[in-house]
Design an enzyme around this catalytic site. Structure first.
Site, PDB file in Angstrom:
ATOM      1  N   TYR A  63       0.844  -1.186   0.000  1.00 13.70           N
ATOM      2  CA  TYR A  63       0.000   0.000   0.000  1.00 13.70           C
ATOM      3  C   TYR A  63       0.884   1.242   0.000  1.00 13.70           C
ATOM      4  CZ  TYR A  63      -3.356   3.526   1.573  1.00 13.70           C
ATOM      5  OH  TYR A  63      -4.134   4.651   1.673  1.00 13.70           O
ATOM      6  N   ASP A 108      -6.312   9.935  -3.088  1.00 13.76           N
ATOM      7  CA  ASP A 108      -6.967  11.103  -2.487  1.00 13.76           C
ATOM      8  C   ASP A 108      -8.354  11.307  -3.102  1.00 13.76           C
ATOM      9  OD1 ASP A 108      -4.968  11.568  -0.666  1.00 13.76           O
ATOM     10  OD2 ASP A 108      -3.976  13.121  -1.830  1.00 13.76           O
ATOM     11  N   GLU A 137     -11.585   8.950  -2.593  1.00 17.37           N
ATOM     12  CA  GLU A 137     -12.432   9.214  -1.429  1.00 17.37           C
ATOM     13  C   GLU A 137     -13.438  10.315  -1.702  1.00 17.37           C
ATOM     14  OE1 GLU A 137      -9.545  11.992   1.264  1.00 17.37           O
ATOM     15  OE2 GLU A 137      -8.726  10.111   0.495  1.00 17.37           O
ATOM     16  N   CYS A 145      -6.612  13.731   6.620  1.00 18.13           N
ATOM     17  CA  CYS A 145      -6.502  12.353   7.071  1.00 18.13           C
ATOM     18  C   CYS A 145      -7.866  11.908   7.570  1.00 18.13           C
ATOM     19  CB  CYS A 145      -5.457  12.239   8.180  1.00 18.13           C
ATOM     20  SG  CYS A 145      -5.502  10.673   9.077  1.00 18.13           S
ATOM     21  N   ARG A 187     -13.546   4.898  -1.308  1.00 13.81           N
ATOM     22  CA  ARG A 187     -13.499   5.167   0.135  1.00 13.81           C
ATOM     23  C   ARG A 187     -14.592   6.155   0.504  1.00 13.81           C
ATOM     24  NH1 ARG A 187      -8.385   8.172   3.201  1.00 13.81           N
ATOM     25  NH2 ARG A 187      -9.689   9.691   4.279  1.00 13.81           N
ATOM     26  N   GLU A 213     -13.910   4.421   5.983  1.00 12.45           N
ATOM     27  CA  GLU A 213     -12.825   4.999   6.768  1.00 12.45           C
ATOM     28  C   GLU A 213     -13.279   5.416   8.158  1.00 12.45           C
ATOM     29  OE1 GLU A 213     -10.036   5.130   7.709  1.00 12.45           O
ATOM     30  OE2 GLU A 213      -8.820   6.695   6.798  1.00 12.45           O
ATOM     31  N   ASN A 215      -8.719  -0.046   7.603  1.00 12.54           N
ATOM     32  CA  ASN A 215      -7.514   0.764   7.827  1.00 12.54           C
ATOM     33  C   ASN A 215      -7.067   0.614   9.276  1.00 12.54           C
ATOM     34  OD1 ASN A 215      -5.514   2.682   7.997  1.00 12.54           O
ATOM     35  ND2 ASN A 215      -6.853   4.445   7.648  1.00 12.54           N
TER      36      ASN A 215
END
Length: 303
Positions: A51, A94, A121, A129, A162, A192, A215
């Protein structure tokens, strides 16, 4: 063997190899590798895929994880990891670096660089984050459009969507978004910043048959679970995104403090990778043998 020898390189595209690892069953363990050396060390430990974290990339560049790096900067990291390890790589994409056309460009660029999978995402820029507060989300429709664009552009890339919606829209909102993203063409879903085992289990129960990614970042909102525990909760992939960078940074910090204090590195030599260990890891002897095996070109004398 060196990556310069084509016969030693994988023949199947990275996306197909990544998909095969998911479809064989069990849980795919994806440790973060923030550069080529980390990828070699992870491969030597027995991992089959890796990853590449946006947070690790930006931190290694001395920057915060706010979506400010470019597709080409990410591709530099992809190339070195794919080249050095040969393993299929899941890349943090991202928000896709823009809208639908930008997402399509990202997909093609990442594929060309050697990526096997990407996740995008549903945050708005400047993204954060996933374990921080006050994240701003795109509409589900706009995110689904990005997923559809990624699916249309890819040749083989495995697409993970995501969603960061659990914190602001609850489980119902996160599940509704995930279902829309799957309909748009995603191969898997990454929920997430779930905070309890019950949340992980509920999400999996409400997305039957869908490959899910967990995650396991340190210092975040998710408590520690093992890969086996995530598998039992219904997950097919788990990432440890920044762990390699955190360990490396801590070690470097100690090195510089020792050097500033002593004016010498002697006191910390025992904690260093030796010259012999470094050369073995990067395959120096294999490259030298390859170089020596190449026959010099001889220009024929005129007849």
């Amino acid at each position: 063997m060196p990556y310069l020898v084509s016969a030693d390189l994988p023949t199947a595209p990275a996306g197909e190899r990544f998909r095969a690892l998911i479809e064989r069953g069990g849980i795919l363990k994806l440790p973060g590798a923030h550069n080529g050396m980390a990828s070699l060390q992870a491969k030597a430990a027995g991992f089959e895929a890796l990853y590449l974290s946006g947070a690790a990339m930006t931190a290694s560049m001395g920057l915060p994880d706010l979506g400010i790096i470019t597709v080409d900067e990410v591709s530099f990291f992809i190339r070195q990891i794919a080249r050095s390890s040969g393993l299929p790589l899941l890349v943090d994409g991202d928000t896709g670096y823009g809208e639908a056309l930008n997402v399509m460009h990202m997909v093609r660029t990442f594929e060309d660089a050697g990526a096997g999978a990407v996740h995008i995402e549903d945050q708005l820029l400047p993204k954060k984050c996933g374990h921080l507060n006050d994240k701003k989300l795109a509409t589900a429709h706009d995110m689904a459009a990005k997923v559809a664009a990624a699916a249309r552009a890819r040749r083989h890339l495995y697409i993970v969507a995501r969603t960061d919606a659990a914190a602001s829209e609850g489980m119902d909102g996160a599940v509704a978004r995930a279902k829309m993203y799957m309909e748009a063409g995603a191969d898997a879903i990454f929920p997430e910043a779930l905070t309890t085992a019950d949340m992980f289990r509920e999400f999996a129960a409400r997305m039957p048959g869908v490959p899910l990614l967990a995650n396991m970042t340190e210092f975040g909102r998710t408590p520690f679970f093992t890969a086996s525990e995530f598998e039992a909760m219904g997950y097919r992939m788990v990432i440890w995104p920044v762990s390699s960078l955190r360990v490396a940074n801590k070690a470097q910090e100690k090195l510089y403090a020792t050097l500033a204090r002593d004016g010498s590195t002697q006191a910390i030599v025992g904690e260093m990778q030796t010259r012999a260990e470094l050369y073995e890891k990067i395959g120096l002897a294999d490259y030298e043998a390859l170089d020596a095996s190449i026959v010099a070109t001889i220009v024929p004398e005129p007849v």
